[in-house]
Design an enzyme around this catalytic site. Structure first.
Site, PDB file in Angstrom:
ATOM      1  N   THR A 132       0.818  -1.206   0.000  1.00 49.01           N
ATOM      2  CA  THR A 132       0.000   0.000   0.000  1.00 49.01           C
ATOM      3  C   THR A 132       0.857   1.263   0.000  1.00 49.01           C
ATOM      4  O   THR A 132       2.003   1.245   0.480  1.00 49.01           O
ATOM      5  CB  THR A 132      -0.911   0.023   1.240  1.00 49.01           C
ATOM      6  OG1 THR A 132      -1.582   1.286   1.342  1.00 49.01           O
ATOM      7  CG2 THR A 132      -0.119  -0.184   2.521  1.00 49.01           C
ATOM      8  N   ASP A 133       0.286   2.366  -0.491  1.00 56.35           N
ATOM      9  CA  ASP A 133       0.994   3.650  -0.422  1.00 56.35           C
ATOM     10  C   ASP A 133       1.018   4.213   0.997  1.00 56.35           C
ATOM     11  O   ASP A 133       1.786   5.136   1.292  1.00 56.35           O
ATOM     12  CB  ASP A 133       0.372   4.662  -1.382  1.00 56.35           C
ATOM     13  CG  ASP A 133      -1.101   4.957  -1.122  1.00 56.35           C
ATOM     14  OD1 ASP A 133      -1.702   4.337  -0.231  1.00 56.35           O
ATOM     15  OD2 ASP A 133      -1.669   5.815  -1.839  1.00 56.35           O
ATOM     16  N   GLU A 134       0.214   3.652   1.897  1.00 59.11           N
ATOM     17  CA  GLU A 134       0.147   4.197   3.254  1.00 59.11           C
ATOM     18  C   GLU A 134       1.445   4.011   4.033  1.00 59.11           C
ATOM     19  O   GLU A 134       1.656   4.670   5.056  1.00 59.11           O
ATOM     20  CB  GLU A 134      -1.040   3.593   4.012  1.00 59.11           C
ATOM     21  CG  GLU A 134      -2.365   3.960   3.381  1.00 59.11           C
ATOM     22  CD  GLU A 134      -3.558   3.647   4.263  1.00 59.11           C
ATOM     23  OE1 GLU A 134      -3.462   3.782   5.493  1.00 59.11           O
ATOM     24  OE2 GLU A 134      -4.597   3.253   3.707  1.00 59.11           O
ATOM     25  N   TYR A 158      -2.079  -0.283  10.988  1.00 60.89           N
ATOM     26  CA  TYR A 158      -2.187  -0.973   9.698  1.00 60.89           C
ATOM     27  C   TYR A 158      -0.979  -0.690   8.821  1.00 60.89           C
ATOM     28  O   TYR A 158      -0.297  -1.611   8.346  1.00 60.89           O
ATOM     29  CB  TYR A 158      -3.467  -0.559   8.967  1.00 60.89           C
ATOM     30  CG  TYR A 158      -3.416  -0.833   7.484  1.00 60.89           C
ATOM     31  CD1 TYR A 158      -3.235  -2.126   7.008  1.00 60.89           C
ATOM     32  CD2 TYR A 158      -3.513   0.210   6.550  1.00 60.89           C
ATOM     33  CE1 TYR A 158      -3.164  -2.388   5.639  1.00 60.89           C
ATOM     34  CE2 TYR A 158      -3.442  -0.046   5.193  1.00 60.89           C
ATOM     35  CZ  TYR A 158      -3.265  -1.343   4.742  1.00 60.89           C
ATOM     36  OH  TYR A 158      -3.183  -1.592   3.399  1.00 60.89           O
ATOM     37  N   LYS A 162       2.106  -3.158   7.435  1.00 61.71           N
ATOM     38  CA  LYS A 162       2.426  -3.367   6.026  1.00 61.71           C
ATOM     39  C   LYS A 162       3.862  -2.940   5.721  1.00 61.71           C
ATOM     40  O   LYS A 162       4.554  -3.585   4.914  1.00 61.71           O
ATOM     41  CB  LYS A 162       1.447  -2.611   5.131  1.00 61.71           C
ATOM     42  CG  LYS A 162       0.055  -3.211   5.084  1.00 61.71           C
ATOM     43  CD  LYS A 162       0.043  -4.620   4.511  1.00 61.71           C
ATOM     44  CE  LYS A 162       0.305  -4.643   3.015  1.00 61.71           C
ATOM     45  NZ  LYS A 162       0.179  -6.021   2.452  1.00 61.71           N
TER      46      LYS A 162
END
Length: 357
Positions: A132-134, A158, A162
């Site tokens: 993810t870009d998060e 979260y 990741k």
């Protein structure tokens, strides 16, 4: 054959469906079937011999290794993850277990399988990790978009979990020579999206006459990627990506959450007008923002276009209209996933908050 983890979830099931629509190569679909995993997503494959479904947990390395040895896949595409920021705030332990410990167990099983391969089979094997870009944190209004060299700065349990899984995958390539690829995508939307996320939640609540909850001022900006475009990007990376590399996948569609909701309301006004003649915008309500809410994400996907020739086929305007139409055409799917447990979760997360502005 390819081995797909989390293939009954939102992105995973879209990938499996797209893969088998484009190829006769079989898929071994391995999914734990948590609240967000739904075999109904795969109903069209019920009698398709190319689709082999096995229920299981990526944390169970022995089961994974046994399946790898039995089915001899040429690649693993790893979607399986806990992925909802709000749930990670309420209960981070599951995210640590699945996203970090599960990815570690999967890597260990896959490395043991790969080490025993020989010749062309060993050279051709790939492990593609979907992230993810998060992991990159948040951007200011004038900051350039995230690139593959942006430092990691995760701001939620979260995204931290990741980020840890990304680092594990990277380390296995550099330490063991394990043939990894990593993709970091922006916010996906499209069919089969579990309705705790913004777009499907708004579509479902609008039709039910319920409030449309907006965090804070609604000006959080995300880059929106239609899920079928994401699936195409993954196929390109799997086919021709350079081992050990990361590829950012984005839709080139930065939009504030409030503008997304306005767009959804306007499309629904057109496709399914309210009986009273009003607008779905009238149902918008503001709730207290979530803790640590990142303000802006944006993806620079030029590396993927430059090196592998990929760019999204859908604009936000075309993709979001297809998405709304899919939900209008599939009310039974929505009703099935909106169980009592799901309804309780939505009530806790959105409507037990203090009012926003």
């Amino acid at each position: 054959m390819i081995f797909v983890t989390g293939g009954a979830g939102f992105i995973g099931s879209n990938f499996v469906l797209d893969w088998l629509a484009q190829s006769d190569e079989p898929v071994l679909n391995f999914d734990k079937l948590t609240y967000a995993g739904n075999v109904n997503n795969l109903a069209s494959l019920k009698d398709d011999p190319r689709h082999v479904f096995v229920r299981g947990d990526i944390c169970d390395g022995e089961q994974v290794l046994a399946l790898l040895r039995e089915h001899q896949p040429r690649a693993i595409v790893h979607f399986a993850a806990e992925s909802h920021v709000d749930r990670s705030i309420h209960g981070p332990a599951e995210f640590i277990n699945t996203n970090i410990n599960g990815t570690f167990a999967l890597l260990e099983a896959a490395r043991a399988y790969w080490t025993a391969l020989e010749g062309d089979a060993k050279a051709a094997f790939r492990f593609l990790h979907v992230s993810t870009d998060e992991v990159y944190g948040t951007l200011g209004p004038n900051d350039p978009p995230f690139s593959e060299t942006t430092p990691y700065a995760p701001n939620s349990p979260y995204s931290a979990s990741k980020a840890a899984s990304d680092h594990l995958v990277r380390s296995y390539h550099h330490t063991y020579g394990f043939p990894t690829l990593t993709t970091n995508c922006s916010n996906n939307y499209g069919p089969y999206h579990f309705p705790e996320k913004l777009i499907p939640l708004i579509i479902a609540n609008a039709q039910a006459g319920k409030p449309l909850p907006i965090y804070g001022d609604g000006q959080q900006i995300r880059d929106w990627l239609f899920v079928s475009d994401h699936c195409t990007a993954i196929r390109r990376v799997l086919a021709d990506g350079k081992l050990g590399e990361t590829y950012n996948v984005g839709g080139w569609n930065e939009m504030a959450n409030l503008d997304v909701v306005h767009t959804l309301c306007d499309i629904l006004d057109s496709l399914k007008p309210k009986a009273d003649g009003g607008s779905y915008r009238d149902q918008i309500t503001y709730v207290k923002d979530r803790p640590g809410h990142d303000r802006r994400y944006a993806i620079d996907a030029r590396k993927l276009e430059r090196e592998l020739g990929w760019k999204p086929a859908e604009t936000f305007e075309t993709g979001i209209r297809k998405t709304v139409q899919w939900y209008l055409d599939n009310p039974e799917w929505v009703a099935d996933v909106q169980s009592g447990a799901y309804a309780k979760w939505v009530e806790t997360n959105y409507f037990n908050r203090e009012a926003g502005q």
